[in-house]
Design a protein around this motif. Structure first.
Motif, PDB file in Angstrom:
ATOM      1  N   ASP A 264       0.814  -1.217   0.000  1.00 28.21           N
ATOM      2  CA  ASP A 264       0.000   0.000   0.000  1.00 28.21           C
ATOM      3  C   ASP A 264       0.847   1.268   0.000  1.00 28.21           C
ATOM      4  O   ASP A 264       0.320   2.379  -0.006  1.00 28.21           O
ATOM      5  N   VAL A 265       2.170   1.107   0.049  1.00 21.66           N
ATOM      6  CA  VAL A 265       3.057   2.267   0.100  1.00 21.66           C
ATOM      7  C   VAL A 265       3.682   2.505  -1.271  1.00 21.66           C
ATOM      8  O   VAL A 265       4.180   1.582  -1.907  1.00 21.66           O
ATOM      9  N   GLN A 266       3.643   3.737  -1.706  1.00 21.45           N
ATOM     10  CA  GLN A 266       4.235   4.111  -2.989  1.00 21.45           C
ATOM     11  C   GLN A 266       5.265   5.201  -2.747  1.00 21.45           C
ATOM     12  O   GLN A 266       4.976   6.168  -2.045  1.00 21.45           O
ATOM     13  N   LEU A 267       6.463   5.029  -3.316  1.00 22.40           N
ATOM     14  CA  LEU A 267       7.461   6.093  -3.237  1.00 22.40           C
ATOM     15  C   LEU A 267       7.258   7.028  -4.416  1.00 22.40           C
ATOM     16  O   LEU A 267       7.133   6.575  -5.550  1.00 22.40           O
ATOM     17  N   ALA A 268       7.225   8.326  -4.140  1.00 18.50           N
ATOM     18  CA  ALA A 268       7.062   9.309  -5.218  1.00 18.50           C
ATOM     19  C   ALA A 268       8.322   9.341  -6.068  1.00 18.50           C
ATOM     20  O   ALA A 268       9.418   9.109  -5.563  1.00 18.50           O
ATOM     21  N   PRO A 269       8.178   9.635  -7.370  1.00 21.97           N
ATOM     22  CA  PRO A 269       9.373   9.789  -8.202  1.00 21.97           C
ATOM     23  C   PRO A 269      10.242  10.920  -7.642  1.00 21.97           C
ATOM     24  O   PRO A 269       9.715  11.906  -7.132  1.00 21.97           O
ATOM     25  N   VAL A 270      11.555  10.748  -7.758  1.00 22.43           N
ATOM     26  CA  VAL A 270      12.449  11.777  -7.228  1.00 22.43           C
ATOM     27  C   VAL A 270      12.512  12.943  -8.206  1.00 22.43           C
ATOM     28  O   VAL A 270      12.981  12.811  -9.334  1.00 22.43           O
ATOM     29  N   ASP A 271      11.995  14.072  -7.766  1.00 27.40           N
ATOM     30  CA  ASP A 271      11.976  15.307  -8.538  1.00 27.40           C
ATOM     31  C   ASP A 271      12.272  16.394  -7.517  1.00 27.40           C
ATOM     32  O   ASP A 271      11.520  16.558  -6.553  1.00 27.40           O
ATOM     33  N   THR A 272      13.387  17.112  -7.717  1.00 23.99           N
ATOM     34  CA  THR A 272      13.812  18.052  -6.661  1.00 23.99           C
ATOM     35  C   THR A 272      12.779  19.136  -6.381  1.00 23.99           C
ATOM     36  O   THR A 272      12.839  19.768  -5.331  1.00 23.99           O
ATOM     37  N   SER A 273      11.838  19.360  -7.292  1.00 19.36           N
ATOM     38  CA  SER A 273      10.827  20.378  -7.015  1.00 19.36           C
ATOM     39  C   SER A 273       9.711  19.834  -6.129  1.00 19.36           C
ATOM     40  O   SER A 273       8.850  20.576  -5.682  1.00 19.36           O
ATOM     41  N   ARG A 274       9.719  18.536  -5.886  1.00 16.38           N
ATOM     42  CA  ARG A 274       8.592  17.933  -5.156  1.00 16.38           C
ATOM     43  C   ARG A 274       8.986  17.100  -3.953  1.00 16.38           C
ATOM     44  O   ARG A 274       8.119  16.687  -3.193  1.00 16.38           O
ATOM     45  N   VAL A 275      10.255  16.752  -3.837  1.00 16.93           N
ATOM     46  CA  VAL A 275      10.652  15.921  -2.690  1.00 16.93           C
ATOM     47  C   VAL A 275      11.548  16.740  -1.766  1.00 16.93           C
ATOM     48  O   VAL A 275      12.253  17.638  -2.222  1.00 16.93           O
TER      49      VAL A 275
ATOM     50  N   ASP B  87      14.715  17.780   0.493  1.00 19.72           N
ATOM     51  CA  ASP B  87      16.154  17.540   0.375  1.00 19.72           C
ATOM     52  C   ASP B  87      16.534  16.521   1.436  1.00 19.72           C
ATOM     53  O   ASP B  87      16.402  16.773   2.629  1.00 19.72           O
ATOM     54  N   SER B  88      16.946  15.365   0.996  1.00 15.50           N
ATOM     55  CA  SER B  88      17.368  14.357   1.974  1.00 15.50           C
ATOM     56  C   SER B  88      18.836  14.015   1.777  1.00 15.50           C
ATOM     57  O   SER B  88      19.293  12.956   2.173  1.00 15.50           O
TER      58      SER B  88
END
Lengths: 166, 775
Positions: B513-524, B526-527
């Motif tokens: 049930d868990v989905q990782l969002a695509p990595v897009d610097t405008s949306r994720v 800063d890790s």
């Protein structure tokens, strides 16, 4: 020039030129991005497809060589979302990491199991010598091939750890 | 039954759940960099220096620009922002403007309608070079009369980019107390990453800025580099990670260079530009593991206790700094191995030469010194007449001990457990005895058993604590499914799946049930970078932080919905605490209620590594917040007639704290063992006058038949209190440990010390015959 062949079970007719690599024809003209280019010189095996059932490196194959032949790519293995037993086995054994070499390994496995439905681990190892993987160290790929062989021989489905937990 | 009990403590963490990205990959649907195309897209290519060191007298691109199909050429003057590829320092230009410092350095760029046109046009550049004296060997480059390679602002003195030290105790006194002292010099060459997907990016101009799509590990590095060359604020640059076909460090800083090239071409042409390297360009011009010269002196008491170690090592950094200062630092901190040593003196140098800049590669400066310290341990064992495994046990770090940097280890030291497990699994004594019997029996074959033990500082450490932070965003949807956004990347290592497992565990939902969002610097958020085996530990902690906030809200809502004082949640179901879980309601009923009542469904999480502190003057301090450990044992057979060495069996035991996904962890170990076997035995990339010409035909990496027929992998788990569910890092450790076990096994087999990688058949043949290492 006109080129006719069977692609993943469907008749195809395309225009191409004599210098075109089969790899580029499949990827760029026909959108089959599951065929990968890792080296362009026949060393890595990522571009492996089957031509009349035999594994061929599409980067070293001229498109015109497949006139009248049958081509199978990784896209041709699954239907309506249902994975082929080889694909299922790669998922279950974690035989996939970055995934870039995976379609080539799956096609090489398909060719192996067509010839030899019950290979020994060392036969699997030798057969896969032409495919490079930099992530897995091959252990879980070899497990995937052996599991796929079992599935395809129609043995009772082994309950894998993955299935137990899901 | 036993397994079920463990599963109740953590239901998802600790389970071998299938990778979330596996299905797309086996179907051939995952889209890697070269699988993307945009309307009007051009193909970019660099024009590169054919000489190692020269002044550029003239650059004429008129024939390039006139070639049919060429849409755009770029010389340094066309760069709208700063001519730099910023990494740690800012010494490396995107395009050499006055001086080229290595073969393959870009001097100009072009973009054409087709790949073929781009290749042909690149040959037409007219560049006049005035050659300068060049230097290729770090030991030559440090001499006072050596040609100046390093950009002076980026170097401490001359060509020494960095010199770093550890001064603990008094080595002179330590060696005076020693009963046995061994000394050695060790050399290693390049190691090339050979990620199967070559480097590739696409730059796409968009409203006032630039989007970058690419195969990469560190989207925020790329964002920074593209903003610099275009002179844009960071907010106008958006970096999207495509499926990434392997990284191993090779896609840490290099994608910044490709992205900056593509971005400058796209900016000038106002069209999307794809830059994908072919394998030859990739091997010749991208970063590699640093070649090194390493000198050790190690002293021990008769009973095996180490009393002093003195180390001097030189890393060939190449022409620009890139990541070398950080690579050197990790080598420095790891130079004394996982041992208790009261007196330590280490001097590490990274040196500029007219060669391709080296960079990050799994282990990041530690494998070179590990080869040396593990060889020294075996030399000492021979001198002391002691079993090499026992010598390691006597000196292995335990909780309460202090490291080479005088750091007190307060928790989570599983080294002794790893050694004991490896001893047991391999049947060490029997294995050594059988090898000796085999060697007495066989005239032309020799078997050897080698061991290595290592420690690994998890995360960026005190060299770059500002990067050891991570943000995460977790949102529960109205239907009870979950979206997680972090800026860490999946490159094959399994981060996506492991982070989903941590979120699922904390929320009480099913992992599917868990989905990782695509990595897009405008949306994720800063890790930080996806490096240093830090993602599970640091980004995992950020995901846990966010998920716990949401969990508290779900529980509050569930109490309302169920009319209960307390609730339990698991497997995406909710029931009153202490009640019958058979009468649970689906989580979606609660999340739907939250949505209807306008509750905030999302939360951000934040984590940073526990504080570290290190003094560059003395080299002492808390270098890393925690360490992972491993013990590897290899059985090798050498053919004395050909010099060929083959690894027959291998045992690998790791302490990486709690293992979140045993199947993926096993894959990390097996892959690292393979890269280590390659490093020791076969991966050879010669450089002639700074010119590297390699293909996968000449640069051999292990294939399936090169792997041991028996590979036993196990984990001892010494949990880390600040890691999510006790997890530490694992990614790099297997490579670090494996190569030295193979090297020690070869030395054991032939009865002479291997001192140079790779152990090609001709070298092993000469070693076995002459009992000294050929140079």
């Amino acid at each position: 020039m006109r080129l006719r062949f069977i692609l993943n079970g469907k008749p195809m007719e395309v225009d191409t030129h004599s210098g075109r690599r089969l790899l580029d024809l499949l990827r760029e003209d026909l959108g089959l991005i599951g065929v990968k280019e890792g080296c362009g010189e026949g060393e890595c095996g990522a571009c492996t497809v089957l031509v009349n059932g035999k594994p061929r490196l599409s980067c070293l194959t001229a498109a015109i060589q497949v006139e009248g032949k049958e081509i199978l790519t990784v896209e041709g293995l699954w239907e309506n979302g249902k994975l082929h037993p080889i694909q299922k086995a790669f998922v279950e054994t974690a035989g996939v990491q970055c995934g870039f070499c995976t379609p080539g390994f799956i096609m090489a496995t398909y060719a192996l199991l067509s010839e030899n439905p019950d290979p020994s681990p060392s036969e699997v190892r030798e057969w896969l010598a032409g495919n490079l993987c930099r992530c897995t160290g091959y252990a879980q790929i070899i497990e995937a091939v052996l599991l796929a062989a079992k599935y395809m021989r129609g043995d009772a489905l082994r309950v894998t750890r993955a299935e137990k937990t899901s | 039954m036993e397994e079920l009990k463990v599963a109740e403590e953590t239901r998802v963490v600790g389970q071998a759940v299938p990778r979330l990205d596996a299905e797309a990959k086996v179907k051939g649907e995952a889209r890697y960099a070269d699988d993307l195309a945009f309307p009007g897209m051009l193909y970019g290519k660099a024009i590169r220096s054919p000489v190692p060191h020269a002044r550029i007298k003239r650059l004429d691109l008129s024939k390039v620009a006139a070639h049919p199909g060429v849409a755009c050429v770029v010389s340094p003057a066309d760069i709208p922002g700063e001519n730099v590829v910023p990494v740690i320092y800012r010494d490396m230009p995107l395009l050499a403007a006055e001086v080229v410092r290595y073969v393959g350095e870009p001097v100009a760029l072009l973009a054409a309608e087709t790949r073929e046109a781009a290749y042909r046009a690149a040959e037409l550049a007219e560049v006049e070079y005035e050659e300068l004296p060049a230097v290729f060997d770090p030991l030559e480059a440090v001499k006072s009369d050596a040609p100046q390679v390093a950009v002076p602002e980026a170097a401490e003195t001359g060509n020494v980019f960095n010199h770093m030290v550890i001064r603990k105790g008094d080595v002179a006194r330590g060696f005076a107390e020693a009963d046995e002292i061994v000394e050695g010099e060790y050399r290693v060459g390049y190691q090339e990453h050979v990620y199967i997907e070559p480097q590739g990016v696409i730059a796409v101009p968009e409203a006032g800025g630039m989007a970058i799509y690419g195969t990469l590990q560190c989207p925020f590095y790329v964002q920074n580099a593209v903003a610099a060359v275009l002179g844009l604020p960071l907010s106008k640059v958006r970096v999207v990670q495509t499926a990434t076909g392997g990284g191993f460090g090779g896609k840490e800083d290099v994608p910044s260079q490709l992205a900056a090239m593509a971005a400058v071409l796209a900016w000038k042409s106002r069209r999307p530009v794809k830059v994908v390297y072919d394998r030859e360009e990739d091997i010749a011009t991208t970063s590699k593991r640093h070649p090194a010269v390493i000198r050790y002196r190690t002293g021990a008491k008769r009973d095996g206790r180490l009393v002093a170690v003195e180390v001097e090592f030189y890393y060939n950094a190449g022409a620009y700094q890139t990541l070398s200062s950080a690579v050197l630092w990790r080598g420095l901190i790891h130079a004394a191995g996982p041992y208790r040593i009261p007196n330590v003196k280490v001097d590490g140098y990274s040196v500029a030469t007219n060669t391709v800049p080296c960079g990050a590669f799994r282990g990041f400066g530690s494998p070179q010194v590990i080869f040396a310290h593990e060889s020294q341990m075996d030399e000492l064992a021979v001198r002391l007449g002691m079993d090499p495994l026992e010598l390691r046990e006597r000196n292995a770090l335990r909780v309460g001990d202090r490291t080479a940097t005088d750091q007190l280890l307060e928790e989570s030291v599983g080294l002794m457990d790893a050694i004991e497990r490896a001893r047991e699994l391999s049947g060490w004594e029997r294995l050594r005895r059988e090898a000796e019997e085999f060697n007495r029996r066989e005239p032309f074959r020799r078997r050897g058993i080698g061991v290595s033990t290592v420690m690994y500082g998890v995360g960026m450490g005190a060299k770059a604590p500002l990067l050891d932070k991570a943000g995460a965003y977790v949102k529960v949807e109205a239907d009870g499914s979950v979206t997680v956004a972090v800026g860490n990347t999946e490159m094959g290592q399994g981060a996506l799946t492991v982070l989903a497992q941590i979120a699922a565990e904390a929320l009480g939902v099913r992992v599917e049930d868990v989905q990782l969002a695509p990595v897009d610097t405008s949306r994720v958020p800063d890790s930080g970078p996806t490096v240093a085996s830090r993602t599970t530990t640091v980004a995992g902690a950020a995901v846990l932080d966010a998920a716990r906030k949401i969990r508290a809200r779900i529980e509050a809502a569930a109490r309302e919905v169920l009319g209960a004082d307390a609730v339990e949640i698991a497997d995406s179901k909710v029931w009153p605490a202490g009640g019958d879980s058979g009468r649970a309601v689906p989580l979606s009923e609660v999340t739907r209620w939250m949505w209807v009542h306008n509750w905030d469904m999302g939360a951000t999480g934040w984590a940073q590594g526990a504080p570290v502190d290190w003094d560059p003057e003395t080299g002492l301090g808390k270098a890393y917040f925690v360490y992972a450990y491993a013990c590897h044992i290899a059985e090798v057979e050498v053919d004395l007639l050909t010099g060929e060495a083959k690894v027959r069996r291998f045992w690998a035991v790791h302490d990486s704290g709690k293992i979140v996904n045993p199947a993926l962890a096993r894959g990390q170990v097996a892959g690292g063992v393979a890269q280590g076997i390659g490093y020791t035995l076969m991966e050879y990339l010669p450089s002639l006058e700074g010119r590297i010409e390699g293909t996968l035909m000449t640069y051999r990496i292990p294939t399936a038949p090169d792997m041991p027929e028996e590979l036993v992998i196990d984990f001892v788990e010494a949990p880390y209190s600040d890691g999510p569910y006790g997890a530490k890092g694992i990614g790099e450790v297997p490579l670090m440990a494996s190569h030295a076990a193979v090297a020690n096994a070869i030395s054991h087999a032939v009865g002479a010390r291997l001192t140079e990688y790779p152990a090609l058949p001709e070298r092993v043949f000469a070693l076995a015959r002459n009992k000294t290492h050929p140079r």
